[in-house]
Design a protein around this motif. Structure first.
Motif, mmCIF file in Angstrom:
data_model
loop_
_atom_site.group_PDB
_atom_site.id
_atom_site.type_symbol
_atom_site.label_atom_id
_atom_site.label_comp_id
_atom_site.label_asym_id
_atom_site.label_seq_id
_atom_site.Cartn_x
_atom_site.Cartn_y
_atom_site.Cartn_z
ATOM 1 N N ALA A 189 0.835 -1.202 0.000
ATOM 2 C CA ALA A 189 0.000 0.000 0.000
ATOM 3 C C ALA A 189 0.869 1.251 0.000
ATOM 4 N N LEU A 190 1.984 1.212 0.755
ATOM 5 C CA LEU A 190 2.897 2.358 0.773
ATOM 6 C C LEU A 190 3.606 2.507 -0.572
ATOM 7 N N ARG A 191 3.987 1.382 -1.183
ATOM 8 C CA ARG A 191 4.628 1.459 -2.502
ATOM 9 C C ARG A 191 3.690 2.121 -3.518
ATOM 10 N N ASP A 192 2.419 1.738 -3.467
ATOM 11 C CA ASP A 192 1.442 2.334 -4.378
ATOM 12 C C ASP A 192 1.285 3.827 -4.092
ATOM 13 N N GLN A 193 1.318 4.162 -2.808
ATOM 14 C CA GLN A 193 1.126 5.557 -2.406
ATOM 15 C C GLN A 193 2.243 6.451 -2.925
ATOM 16 N N VAL A 194 3.483 5.985 -2.829
ATOM 17 C CA VAL A 194 4.607 6.847 -3.216
ATOM 18 C C VAL A 194 4.715 7.005 -4.735
ATOM 19 N N GLN A 195 4.029 6.148 -5.496
ATOM 20 C CA GLN A 195 4.098 6.261 -6.950
ATOM 21 C C GLN A 195 3.523 7.584 -7.444
ATOM 22 N N ASN A 196 2.614 8.169 -6.657
ATOM 23 C CA ASN A 196 1.957 9.406 -7.079
ATOM 24 C C ASN A 196 2.544 10.658 -6.429
ATOM 25 N N MET A 197 3.629 10.492 -5.667
ATOM 26 C CA MET A 197 4.228 11.626 -4.960
ATOM 27 C C MET A 197 5.254 12.339 -5.835
ATOM 28 N N ASP A 198 5.351 13.658 -5.642
ATOM 29 C CA ASP A 198 6.423 14.385 -6.306
ATOM 30 C C ASP A 198 7.695 14.279 -5.453
ATOM 31 N N LYS A 199 8.765 14.903 -5.891
ATOM 32 C CA LYS A 199 10.059 14.748 -5.233
ATOM 33 C C LYS A 199 10.037 15.275 -3.798
ATOM 34 N N ALA A 200 9.401 16.431 -3.599
ATOM 35 C CA ALA A 200 9.346 17.020 -2.259
ATOM 36 C C ALA A 200 8.583 16.122 -1.292
ATOM 37 N N ALA A 201 7.480 15.558 -1.747
ATOM 38 C CA ALA A 201 6.671 14.677 -0.898
ATOM 39 C C ALA A 201 7.429 13.392 -0.574
ATOM 40 N N LEU A 202 8.182 12.871 -1.549
ATOM 41 C CA LEU A 202 8.967 11.664 -1.306
ATOM 42 C C LEU A 202 10.044 11.906 -0.253
ATOM 43 N N LYS A 203 10.709 13.042 -0.330
ATOM 44 C CA LYS A 203 11.746 13.369 0.649
ATOM 45 C C LYS A 203 11.142 13.505 2.044
ATOM 46 N N GLU A 204 9.973 14.145 2.125
ATOM 47 C CA GLU A 204 9.294 14.306 3.413
ATOM 48 C C GLU A 204 8.845 12.950 3.952
ATOM 49 N N PHE A 205 8.370 12.097 3.066
ATOM 50 C CA PHE A 205 7.936 10.749 3.455
ATOM 51 C C PHE A 205 9.096 9.975 4.077
ATOM 52 N N ALA A 206 10.267 10.003 3.428
ATOM 53 C CA ALA A 206 11.438 9.273 3.931
ATOM 54 C C ALA A 206 11.884 9.829 5.279
ATOM 55 N N GLN A 207 11.854 11.151 5.420
ATOM 56 C CA GLN A 207 12.278 11.778 6.664
ATOM 57 C C GLN A 207 11.317 11.450 7.801
ATOM 58 N N THR A 208 10.032 11.501 7.517
ATOM 59 C CA THR A 208 9.027 11.308 8.555
ATOM 60 C C THR A 208 8.881 9.849 8.971
ATOM 61 N N HIS A 209 8.838 8.954 7.993
ATOM 62 C CA HIS A 209 8.586 7.543 8.292
ATOM 63 C C HIS A 209 9.839 6.784 8.715
ATOM 64 N N TYR A 210 10.999 7.156 8.153
ATOM 65 C CA TYR A 210 12.207 6.362 8.400
ATOM 66 C C TYR A 210 13.392 7.178 8.924
ATOM 67 N N ARG A 211 13.160 8.472 9.153
ATOM 68 C CA ARG A 211 14.210 9.362 9.657
ATOM 69 C C ARG A 211 15.449 9.324 8.759
ATOM 70 N N VAL A 212 15.204 9.290 7.452
ATOM 71 C CA VAL A 212 16.277 9.280 6.466
ATOM 72 C C VAL A 212 16.149 10.523 5.592
ATOM 73 N N LYS A 213 17.242 11.252 5.455
ATOM 74 C CA LYS A 213 17.260 12.440 4.614
ATOM 75 C C LYS A 213 17.770 12.058 3.229
ATOM 76 N N VAL A 214 16.909 12.194 2.236
ATOM 77 C CA VAL A 214 17.257 11.809 0.871
ATOM 78 C C VAL A 214 18.028 12.935 0.202
ATOM 79 N N ASP A 215 19.058 12.582 -0.524
ATOM 80 C CA ASP A 215 19.883 13.550 -1.239
ATOM 81 C C ASP A 215 19.027 14.319 -2.232
#
Length: 265
Positions: free
Chosen positions: A217-243
């Motif tokens: 379900a999360l994989r499907d969700q991120v397919q529709n995200m733009d770059k900013a939303a993906l970076k926020e998703f990684a930071q919020t859910h996994y505490r990872v800062k994407v380059d």
């Protein structure tokens, strides 16, 4: 990797960054005075205990420790006089000094994830935990969150909390509440008098879902995200800062790898 090793790496990253700015005064960790090592260790401890702490909180933690030790503002750093040009509120720091807090936080969380994969030792932290399904009908601690954004309705595709109407209050899990309330211009906290039933709470994994279903379900969700939303998703859910230099495709691929590694978190 223990807290001292994390502090050492954070110190050396900071030293390299300072050198890139022309400041070669920073000593190597092995040569650093005890007060400087303790300052780095205190910063590591703060971020490990408060994983959602911002770079601004990192600076405040440093500032208050320095203030308690007698440091004051000075245009040039002077360890004997205890004067430092960064003894100012975070918003008054120049961008290159704010970057230090971002780097420190990023190093701590990145190495905390590495430490979690190693045999546990004192000071290690756990990897992002998988939240198992909560049986329907089971009461769980919750908090109330109200949507205060400007739009009449808000479709939350980042955290999966559904559609919100202006002024609407929803009972959410404590973990989801912390994430939503990071956006203080969009949500505010309200008190709930009683626990709510799990079926009424938005959970990272819904009752009846298996980990594989939740991850998909999360994989499907991120397919529709733009770059900013993906970076926020990684930071919020996994505490990872994407380059930020990665392309949209590579950013999405990196986020999917996090989902595959840690599951629905």
């Amino acid at each position: 990797m223990n807290r001292e090793q994390i502090a050492q790496v954070a110190h050396e990253v900071n030293r390299a960054y300072c050198a890139s700015l022309g400041d070669t005064s920073q000593p190597a960790w092995a040569d650093a005075p005890q007060w400087q090592r303790e300052s780095a260790l205190a910063g590591v401890d703060m971020h490990l205990k408060n994983p959602d702490a911002s770079p601004e909180a990192s600076h405040l933690n440093w500032y208050e420790a320095k203030l308690a030790d007698g440091w004051v503002y000075g245009e040039v750093k002077d360890t004997e006089k205890k004067e430092h040009p960064c003894m100012v509120p975070y918003e008054e720091l120049p961008p290159e000094q704010k970057a230090k807090d971002y780097l420190f936080r990023g190093v701590v969380h990145a190495l905390a994830g590495v430490a979690a994969a190693e045999p546990p030792v004192e000071g290690n932290v756990s990897p992002p935990a998988f939240h198992p399904p909560i049986p329907a009908g089971q009461s769980v601690p919750a908090q109330g969150v109200r949507y205060i954004g400007r739009r009449e309705t808000h479709d939350d595709t980042l955290y999966g909390s559904g559609t919100w109407a202006q002024g609407q209050v929803k009972p959410v899990s404590a973990a989801l509440g912390r994430r939503l309330l990071r956006h203080r211009d969009v949500f505010e906290e309200v008190e709930l008098s009683d626990p709510v039933v799990a079926g009424a709470v938005v959970q990272p994994v819904k009752a009846g879902e298996t980990p594989d279903e939740a991850s998909q379900a999360l994989r499907d969700q991120v397919q529709n995200m733009d770059k900013a939303a993906l970076k926020e998703f990684a930071q919020t859910h996994y505490r990872v800062k994407v380059d930020g230099r990665l392309s949209l495709t590579d950013t999405r691929s990196h986020v999917i790898q996090l989902i595959d590694r840690y599951g629905a978190n």
